[in-house]
Write an enzyme that holds these catalytic residues in place. Structure first.
Site, PDB file in Angstrom:
ATOM      1  N   ASP A  97       0.895  -1.310  -0.096  1.00 44.89           N
ATOM      2  CA  ASP A  97       0.093  -0.005   0.092  1.00 44.89           C
ATOM      3  C   ASP A  97       0.839   1.341  -0.003  1.00 44.89           C
ATOM      4  O   ASP A  97       1.689   1.466   0.889  1.00 44.89           O
ATOM      5  CB  ASP A  97      -0.901   0.233   1.222  1.00 44.89           C
ATOM      6  CG  ASP A  97      -2.264   0.812   1.099  1.00 44.89           C
ATOM      7  OD1 ASP A  97      -2.016   1.832   0.601  1.00 44.89           O
ATOM      8  OD2 ASP A  97      -3.053   0.363   1.942  1.00 44.89           O
ATOM      9  N   ASP A 198      -2.697   4.641  -2.571  1.00 45.27           N
ATOM     10  CA  ASP A 198      -3.695   5.277  -1.557  1.00 45.27           C
ATOM     11  C   ASP A 198      -4.260   6.760  -2.142  1.00 45.27           C
ATOM     12  O   ASP A 198      -3.547   7.506  -2.493  1.00 45.27           O
ATOM     13  CB  ASP A 198      -3.206   5.683  -0.212  1.00 45.27           C
ATOM     14  CG  ASP A 198      -3.944   6.154   0.893  1.00 45.27           C
ATOM     15  OD1 ASP A 198      -4.791   5.406   1.309  1.00 45.27           O
ATOM     16  OD2 ASP A 198      -3.658   7.151   1.433  1.00 45.27           O
ATOM     17  N   GLU A 249      -6.792   3.869  -5.478  1.00 45.51           N
ATOM     18  CA  GLU A 249      -7.840   4.207  -4.593  1.00 45.51           C
ATOM     19  C   GLU A 249      -8.392   5.758  -4.906  1.00 45.51           C
ATOM     20  O   GLU A 249      -7.635   6.597  -4.973  1.00 45.51           O
ATOM     21  CB  GLU A 249      -7.524   4.392  -3.156  1.00 45.51           C
ATOM     22  CG  GLU A 249      -8.976   4.480  -2.264  1.00 45.51           C
ATOM     23  CD  GLU A 249      -8.590   5.085  -0.891  1.00 45.51           C
ATOM     24  OE1 GLU A 249      -9.224   4.898  -0.163  1.00 45.51           O
ATOM     25  OE2 GLU A 249      -7.527   5.679  -0.636  1.00 45.51           O
ATOM     26  N   HIS A 323     -10.825  -1.379   5.193  1.00 42.82           N
ATOM     27  CA  HIS A 323     -10.324  -1.059   6.521  1.00 42.82           C
ATOM     28  C   HIS A 323     -11.164   0.483   6.785  1.00 42.82           C
ATOM     29  O   HIS A 323     -11.046   0.853   7.949  1.00 42.82           O
ATOM     30  CB  HIS A 323      -9.002  -0.809   6.770  1.00 42.82           C
ATOM     31  CG  HIS A 323      -8.568  -0.056   5.887  1.00 42.82           C
ATOM     32  ND1 HIS A 323      -8.303  -0.073   4.463  1.00 42.82           N
ATOM     33  CD2 HIS A 323      -7.794   1.167   6.033  1.00 42.82           C
ATOM     34  CE1 HIS A 323      -7.755   1.001   3.883  1.00 42.82           C
ATOM     35  NE2 HIS A 323      -7.442   1.746   4.780  1.00 42.82           N
ATOM     36  N   ASP A 324     -11.590   0.970   5.945  1.00 41.95           N
ATOM     37  CA  ASP A 324     -12.355   2.173   6.045  1.00 41.95           C
ATOM     38  C   ASP A 324     -13.862   2.254   5.985  1.00 41.95           C
ATOM     39  O   ASP A 324     -14.586   3.059   6.270  1.00 41.95           O
ATOM     40  CB  ASP A 324     -12.064   3.445   4.861  1.00 41.95           C
ATOM     41  CG  ASP A 324     -10.418   3.790   4.855  1.00 41.95           C
ATOM     42  OD1 ASP A 324      -9.901   3.525   5.852  1.00 41.95           O
ATOM     43  OD2 ASP A 324     -10.050   3.727   3.618  1.00 41.95           O
TER      44      ASP A 324
HETATM   45  C1  GLC Z   1      -7.134   6.123   2.304  1.00 42.34           C
HETATM   46  C2  GLC Z   1      -6.961   5.053   3.454  1.00 42.34           C
HETATM   47  C3  GLC Z   1      -7.422   5.586   4.669  1.00 42.34           C
HETATM   48  C4  GLC Z   1      -6.722   6.660   4.917  1.00 42.34           C
HETATM   49  C5  GLC Z   1      -6.701   7.813   4.045  1.00 42.34           C
HETATM   50  C6  GLC Z   1      -5.624   8.736   4.149  1.00 42.34           C
HETATM   51  O1  GLC Z   1      -8.592   6.618   2.206  1.00 42.34           O
HETATM   52  O2  GLC Z   1      -7.726   4.150   2.970  1.00 42.34           O
HETATM   53  O3  GLC Z   1      -7.364   4.550   5.842  1.00 42.34           O
HETATM   54  O4  GLC Z   1      -7.200   7.178   6.321  1.00 42.34           O
HETATM   55  O5  GLC Z   1      -6.499   7.387   2.743  1.00 42.34           O
HETATM   56  O6  GLC Z   1      -4.403   8.228   3.981  1.00 42.34           O
END
Ligand code: GLC
Ligand code: CA
Length: 553
Positions: A97, A198, A249, A323-324
């Protein structure tokens, strides 16, 4: 391992909550090594590991202090190398990641910037305020509050779209882009088989202007140079190796941009995560409210992305959980009497779609939302900030808590439920308290019980993952939505070189009927969550609560 990502399934591990081998209450990399056979049995081809690099852990590792070193809480570089090697022996590739929109304010680049080094100040966005005490723009941090933090000695602010300890990197600076490439190559050389990037569609900022009717996202989402930067990263790093799979993402993105991010021929990424289908229980973009899920909206978004991406020869990551996100069985299914049926129904919908499915640790067991009853049990910075913000807006503490209970990211972060022992097998019974509370239902919902039960949620996921490898119609077929406006039915048809797949599910916990259902002559049922085979009769198809089945011809 299938190197064709269309036939592959990715298993996501949040190591902090997965398995703790040294009894300190924090999951670790040796814990992942220990559980590789479990993941192998499930049939996943890749493991996406969320960040375990050196970090102050203000956002659980998404605040990286050093991309080349392992946080000692998780283990050592030797552990990472062993993990990569042992996974490879089992035909499993590791996806790391990469958090490149921002770094921790403890990263040496930011420290040097704070010392006033002009070379490193250019790695970030330092800007003058509009007036005394007024930040450069009115943008809001995604974790609440202003996106700008004042630095007195420069009389300037720096940008942080997330926590104040996560400073945004300035990708317009070529030196930043070169450093990022170096990091990706470093991990490729270690044998990593993929990357998750990310919030990568936020890296190109358009203009620092006030957003009159929003929180600022329109100025930095899918920004002006985003495709150029991704293509450059692709060409300089992972694009040189066909064996590497990538997923971006994409926060609040548009489908038109995703045609390019994840186009087969555009040379950017293999696939994308988009989140519109997981905002159907928000009010617009506002997550911290209680609104029932809008099923029609959910279907129409899923189908729009399925057919749109197919038409443009682009590829989706398909998923409910990470995880979010809250646990899907609590969110769209049932924790009660139909817990198992609903968990299997939700799995069926995602795993027969066109795209690469992602399973988030514990989803394959039907793990539910956390059972926390007090704010002191929550750990997530976003949840804690918003608990306060909601009360500042006038909500009572108990109403604010209710909203946090439903939407908190901690719902997906309680320890993995391996068995029925005191700490669910996450850590030794005489070990330290886990860093976040174990769900009380681990006596019922756990891996040990499900591995030996052929009717379990685990074995259902295992069969779905295997089916994707067996049937090209699942991995490669076209998709056609069915029953689009039906109030309860989620259904679609997949077709590929004369083969057909029909997927139908009742999304709700009460019986329903589908009139004008397709006839299933010549089809055989290949998986379902009810024991008895149930076909339409004269075009009328009756479904039990959360009933689903998949048919093949
Ligand atoms: C993404 C991650 C999340 C994190 C954010 C900032 O959305 O999945 O867990 O808090 O980025 O890095
Ligand atoms: Ca540990």
């Amino acid at each position: 391992m299938s190197t064709d990502f269309r036939k592959s399934t990715v298993y996501q591990i949040y190591p902090k909550s997965f398995c703790d081998t040294n009894g300190d209450g924090l999951g670790d990399l040796r814990g992942v090594i220990e559980k590789l056979d479990y993941i192998k049995e499930l049939g996943a081809d890749y493991i996406w590991l969320t960040p375990f690099f050196v970090s102050p852990q203000n956002d659980n590792g998404y605040d990286v202090e050093d991309y080349y070193q392992i946080d000692p809480r998780y283990g050592t570089m030797e552990d990472v190398e062993e993990l990569i090697a042992k996974a490879a022996e089992r035909g499993i590739g590791l996806m790391f990641d990469m958090v490149f929109n921002h770094v921790s304010t403890r990263h040496q680049w930011f420290r040097r910037a704070m010392e006033g080094d002009p070379y490193y100040k250019e790695f970030f966005f330092f800007r003058r305020g509009r007036a005394k005490g007024q930040p450069p723009t009115n943008w809001e941090s995604k974790f609440g509050g202003s996106a700008w933090e004042y630095v007195e000695k420069f009389d300037e602010y720096y940008l942080h779209l997330f926590d104040v300890t996560q400073a945004d990197l300035n990708w317009d600076n070529e030196n930043v882009r070169r450093e990022v490439q170096k990091i990706v190559r470093f991990w490729m050389d270690k044998g990593v088989k993929g990357f998750r990037f990310d919030v990568v569609n936020l890296i190109s900022k358009a203009a620092f202007e006030d957003d009159e009717n929003g929180d600022g996202r329109r100025f930095y989402t899918d920004g002006p140079n985003i495709h150029r930067y991704l293509k450059e990263l692709h060409d300089a790093t992972f694009g040189t190796d066909d064996g590497i799979v990538t997923v971006g993402e994409m926060s609040s993105t548009s489908i038109e941009n995703c045609y390019r991010y994840a186009g087969r021929k555009t040379g950017e990424l293999s696939m994308v995560f988009s989140f519109h289908h997981l905002k159907v229980d928000f009010m617009g973009n506002e997550k911290w409210v209680l609104v029932p899920a809008d099923f029609q909206k959910l279907k129409s978004i899923v189908f729009q992305w399925q057919t749109g991406m197919a038409k443009h020869d682009a590829w989706n990551a398909v998923f409910w959980c990470n995880h979010d996100q809250p646990r899907v069985v609590s969110r769209f299914g049932s924790e009660g009497g139909y817990w198992k049926e609903s968990a299997k129904m939700l799995a069926t919908i995602v795993h027969c779609l066109r795209g690469t499915p992602y399973v988030y640790q514990g989803e394959e067991l039907g793990m539910t939302n956390a059972d926390f009853t007090e704010i002191s049990q929550f750990r997530d910075v976003e949840s804690l900030n918003h608990y306060q913000i909601l009360q500042d807006k006038g909500l009572s503490a108990s109403d604010a808590l209710r909203i946090v209970q439903i939407h908190s990211r901690d719902n997906g972060r309680t320890p993995m439920q391996w068995d029925a022992s005191r700490y669910a097998g996450f850590t030794a019974e005489d070990g330290a308290e886990p860093w976040i509370g174990v769900n009380g239902n681990h006596d019922r919902i756990n891996a040990a019980a499900q591995l030996t039960d052929p009717d379990s949620v685990f074995h259902y996921y295992r069969r779905l993952i295997a089916l994707r490898k067996e049937l090209d119609v699942i991995s490669c077929g076209d998709i056609e939505p069915l029953a689009e406006h039906h109030p309860c039915i989620f259904a679609y048809r997949r077709t590929y070189e004369g083969h057909e797949l029909l997927v139908a599910a009742n999304f709700y916990g009460r019986s329903c009927q589908w009139k004008d259902a397709p006839d299933l002559i010549g089809f055989k049922r290949i998986i379902g969550n009810y024991r008895e085979e149930n076909r339409p009769e004269d075009g009328l198809w009756t479904f039990g609560p959360y009933e689903t089945s998949v048919w093949y011809r």
